[in-house]
Write a protein that holds these residues in place. Structure first.
Motif, PDB file in Angstrom:
ATOM      1  N   LEU A 208      54.976  47.537  43.001  1.00  0.00           N
ATOM      2  CA  LEU A 208      54.461  46.490  42.118  1.00  0.00           C
ATOM      3  C   LEU A 208      53.931  45.317  42.940  1.00  0.00           C
ATOM      4  O   LEU A 208      54.448  45.011  44.011  1.00  0.00           O
ATOM      5  N   HIS A 209      52.919  44.653  42.422  1.00  0.00           N
ATOM      6  CA  HIS A 209      52.343  43.497  43.097  1.00  0.00           C
ATOM      7  C   HIS A 209      51.825  42.512  42.054  1.00  0.00           C
ATOM      8  O   HIS A 209      51.701  42.831  40.874  1.00  0.00           O
ATOM      9  N   ASP A 210      51.521  41.308  42.518  1.00  0.00           N
ATOM     10  CA  ASP A 210      51.066  40.224  41.653  1.00  0.00           C
ATOM     11  C   ASP A 210      49.570  40.390  41.384  1.00  0.00           C
ATOM     12  O   ASP A 210      48.724  40.076  42.225  1.00  0.00           O
ATOM     13  N   GLU A 211      49.221  40.891  40.205  1.00  0.00           N
ATOM     14  CA  GLU A 211      47.819  41.124  39.870  1.00  0.00           C
ATOM     15  C   GLU A 211      47.077  39.809  39.629  1.00  0.00           C
ATOM     16  O   GLU A 211      45.867  39.737  39.841  1.00  0.00           O
ATOM     17  N   TYR A 212      47.788  38.776  39.200  1.00  0.00           N
ATOM     18  CA  TYR A 212      47.140  37.478  38.991  1.00  0.00           C
ATOM     19  C   TYR A 212      46.629  36.909  40.312  1.00  0.00           C
ATOM     20  O   TYR A 212      45.486  36.437  40.406  1.00  0.00           O
ATOM     21  N   GLN A 213      47.483  36.945  41.352  1.00  0.00           N
ATOM     22  CA  GLN A 213      47.057  36.430  42.654  1.00  0.00           C
ATOM     23  C   GLN A 213      45.912  37.261  43.228  1.00  0.00           C
ATOM     24  O   GLN A 213      45.004  36.732  43.861  1.00  0.00           O
ATOM     25  N   GLU A 214      45.953  38.572  42.987  1.00  0.00           N
ATOM     26  CA  GLU A 214      44.866  39.430  43.466  1.00  0.00           C
ATOM     27  C   GLU A 214      43.545  39.075  42.776  1.00  0.00           C
ATOM     28  O   GLU A 214      42.495  38.988  43.423  1.00  0.00           O
ATOM     29  N   ALA A 215      43.594  38.867  41.467  1.00  0.00           N
ATOM     30  CA  ALA A 215      42.381  38.489  40.738  1.00  0.00           C
ATOM     31  C   ALA A 215      41.897  37.109  41.173  1.00  0.00           C
ATOM     32  O   ALA A 215      40.679  36.872  41.288  1.00  0.00           O
ATOM     33  N   LEU A 216      42.837  36.186  41.438  1.00  0.00           N
ATOM     34  CA  LEU A 216      42.453  34.846  41.892  1.00  0.00           C
ATOM     35  C   LEU A 216      41.769  34.910  43.253  1.00  0.00           C
ATOM     36  O   LEU A 216      40.780  34.203  43.505  1.00  0.00           O
ATOM     37  N   ARG A 217      42.271  35.753  44.135  1.00  0.00           N
ATOM     38  CA  ARG A 217      41.634  35.901  45.449  1.00  0.00           C
ATOM     39  C   ARG A 217      40.224  36.479  45.317  1.00  0.00           C
ATOM     40  O   ARG A 217      39.313  36.096  46.067  1.00  0.00           O
ATOM     41  N   GLN A 218      40.010  37.391  44.383  1.00  0.00           N
ATOM     42  CA  GLN A 218      38.677  37.946  44.165  1.00  0.00           C
ATOM     43  C   GLN A 218      37.701  36.860  43.708  1.00  0.00           C
ATOM     44  O   GLN A 218      36.549  36.814  44.141  1.00  0.00           O
ATOM     45  N   VAL A 219      38.181  35.971  42.843  1.00  0.00           N
ATOM     46  CA  VAL A 219      37.327  34.875  42.377  1.00  0.00           C
ATOM     47  C   VAL A 219      36.998  33.931  43.525  1.00  0.00           C
ATOM     48  O   VAL A 219      35.847  33.503  43.690  1.00  0.00           O
ATOM     49  N   VAL A 220      37.991  33.618  44.373  1.00  0.00           N
ATOM     50  CA  VAL A 220      37.760  32.723  45.508  1.00  0.00           C
ATOM     51  C   VAL A 220      36.780  33.357  46.493  1.00  0.00           C
ATOM     52  O   VAL A 220      35.860  32.689  46.994  1.00  0.00           O
ATOM     53  N   GLU A 221      36.948  34.645  46.795  1.00  0.00           N
ATOM     54  CA  GLU A 221      36.033  35.328  47.707  1.00  0.00           C
ATOM     55  C   GLU A 221      34.612  35.332  47.169  1.00  0.00           C
ATOM     56  O   GLU A 221      33.637  35.142  47.912  1.00  0.00           O
ATOM     57  N   ALA A 222      34.463  35.549  45.866  1.00  0.00           N
ATOM     58  CA  ALA A 222      33.129  35.538  45.269  1.00  0.00           C
ATOM     59  C   ALA A 222      32.496  34.155  45.366  1.00  0.00           C
ATOM     60  O   ALA A 222      31.292  34.021  45.651  1.00  0.00           O
ATOM     61  N   LYS A 223      33.297  33.112  45.168  1.00  0.00           N
ATOM     62  CA  LYS A 223      32.778  31.746  45.290  1.00  0.00           C
ATOM     63  C   LYS A 223      32.347  31.451  46.723  1.00  0.00           C
ATOM     64  O   LYS A 223      31.323  30.791  46.954  1.00  0.00           O
ATOM     65  N   LEU A 224      33.127  31.937  47.704  1.00  0.00           N
ATOM     66  CA  LEU A 224      32.776  31.709  49.103  1.00  0.00           C
ATOM     67  C   LEU A 224      31.486  32.420  49.475  1.00  0.00           C
ATOM     68  O   LEU A 224      30.697  31.912  50.290  1.00  0.00           O
ATOM     69  N   GLN A 225      31.239  33.589  48.887  1.00  0.00           N
ATOM     70  CA  GLN A 225      30.035  34.358  49.190  1.00  0.00           C
ATOM     71  C   GLN A 225      28.845  33.954  48.326  1.00  0.00           C
ATOM     72  O   GLN A 225      27.748  34.463  48.512  1.00  0.00           O
ATOM     73  N   GLY A 226      29.076  33.050  47.368  1.00  0.00           N
ATOM     74  CA  GLY A 226      27.995  32.581  46.521  1.00  0.00           C
ATOM     75  C   GLY A 226      27.518  33.587  45.506  1.00  0.00           C
ATOM     76  O   GLY A 226      26.346  33.559  45.112  1.00  0.00           O
ATOM     77  N   VAL A 227      28.396  34.467  45.067  1.00  0.00           N
ATOM     78  CA  VAL A 227      28.032  35.466  44.055  1.00  0.00           C
ATOM     79  C   VAL A 227      28.828  35.185  42.789  1.00  0.00           C
ATOM     80  O   VAL A 227      29.774  34.396  42.766  1.00  0.00           O
ATOM     81  N   GLU A 228      28.415  35.855  41.712  1.00  0.00           N
ATOM     82  CA  GLU A 228      29.079  35.671  40.429  1.00  0.00           C
ATOM     83  C   GLU A 228      30.496  36.249  40.490  1.00  0.00           C
ATOM     84  O   GLU A 228      30.694  37.408  40.841  1.00  0.00           O
TER      85      GLU A 228
END
Length: 347
Positions: A208-228
């Motif tokens: 089991l793992h924290d899916e919320y933190q994983e989704a939050l990291r995906q949003v941060v990575e997308a913001k850093l790369q300038g994509v939606e």
């Protein structure tokens, strides 16, 4: 690993020098408060109300506001010299079964390590005695400027100290459970136990793992790369449905088995689960309209039947009239025929 507390375990005349290490850690993505318009950091500063100026943290102390509004200042020296018997000591009060402590009371956990070589034997003695008895030790400890209730238990070959809330800090649960007694059928209880056993097969807690933190990291990575950034699909609107409990349990067991490649179950149960899993709630207004439609349909059916009966009656009556009309010329012909021989006889 750095120790957060040093002291001794005391039970009876036995003293074990120990130190505590934080046993848990969180892996939350660190987020800062920023100004939404320009993204600059927002910092909290300490201002003195009387002097209306920012003061350093070194000049900050704790205070208690009395009922009359006056403030009593408590310095670090005042808090350090509190007359506590549990200061720097883990005072063992009793040994009880683990079930005697409500899990609601459990709080932060610490690994207990020995602080010198002389503590190795008494440490092992306490650990092995707890493990053999299957019990935990109820203790008190002064930790981080407050006294806390705590328990000592064994995990693998290490002692663990877990702080607890005081019994009066746990709120009662009165009035929260559903009112009234629900009737549970034996087959529903049996199916629920079957679902519990099915879901527990091959369960791996470490996966089991924290899916919320994983989704939050995906949003941060997308913001850093300038994509939606990715977005969650909209959930289908719900409501107005009643679950057939037995069918839902059967469907859940079948789905759990199919997810592991096992057979889903009997076909009859599958059909019943598919047909009776959800039912829409009837509303009052449509029910009245439906009743009116049924009444109108019944009256229309009666009128149609009456019309059909009258038409069939007319059809039956029509041949009788034509038969009478056909019989009248035949009777006239018979009379004429009978009259002619009479005239010939007279002649």
């Amino acid at each position: 690993m750095r120790a957060t507390w040093k002291g001794a375990i005391s039970f009876g005349l036995v003293t074990i020098p120990v130190q505590l290490f934080t046993a848990t850690e969180e892996h939350d993505l660190p987020l800062r408060q920023v100004h939404v318009q320009d993204g600059s950091r927002v910092r909290m500063r300490r201002f003195c109300e009387a002097e209306d100026k920012e003061i350093p943290y070194a000049e900050v102390a704790r205070g208690y506001e009395a009922p009359d509004g006056s403030m009593i200042t408590l310095t670090d020296e005042d808090l350090a010299d509190l007359p506590l018997p549990s200061k720097k000591v883990i005072d063992v009060l009793a040994f009880v079964d683990a079930e005697a402590i409500d899990p609601l009371m459990l709080s932060k956990a610490y690994y207990v390590g020995s602080s010198d070589r002389s503590a190795a034997k008494p440490y092992a003695l306490l650990r092995d005695a707890l493990a053999e008895a299957g019990q935990i030790a109820v203790t008190k400890i002064a930790l981080r400027s407050r006294e806390a209730l705590a328990v000592l238990r064994v995990r693998d070959d290490t002692l663990v100290l877990q702080t607890c809330l005081w019994p009066d800090e746990v709120r009662p649960a009165a009035g929260i459970a559903p009112e009234g007694e629900a009737t549970i059928r034996p087959q529903e209880l049996k199916m629920a136990r079957s679902l519990m056993d099915t879901l527990s097969e091959d369960f791996d807690l470490d996966s089991l793992h924290d899916e919320y933190q994983e989704a939050l990291r995906q949003v941060v990575e997308a913001k850093l790369q300038g994509v939606e950034p990715p977005h969650e699909a909209e959930a289908a609107p719900g409501g107005g449905k009643v679950l057939d409990l037995m069918a839902a349990l059967e469907s859940s067991v079948r789905a759990a088995k199919e997810s592991r490649g096992e057979e889903g179950g009997e076909e009859g149960g599958a059909e019943r689960g598919a047909d009776a899993e959800v039912r829409k709630l009837p509303t009052r207004k449509p029910a009245k309209k439906a009743a009116a439609k049924k009444t109108a349909a019944k009256s229309a059916t009666k009128k149609a039947a009456a019309k059909t009966a009258s038409k069939s009656a007319e059809k039956k009556a029509a041949p009788r009239k034509s038969t009478r009309k056909a019989a009248q010329p035949a009777q006239k012909a018979q009379k004429t025929a009978s009259g002619k021989p009479g005239k010939r006889a007279s002649a």
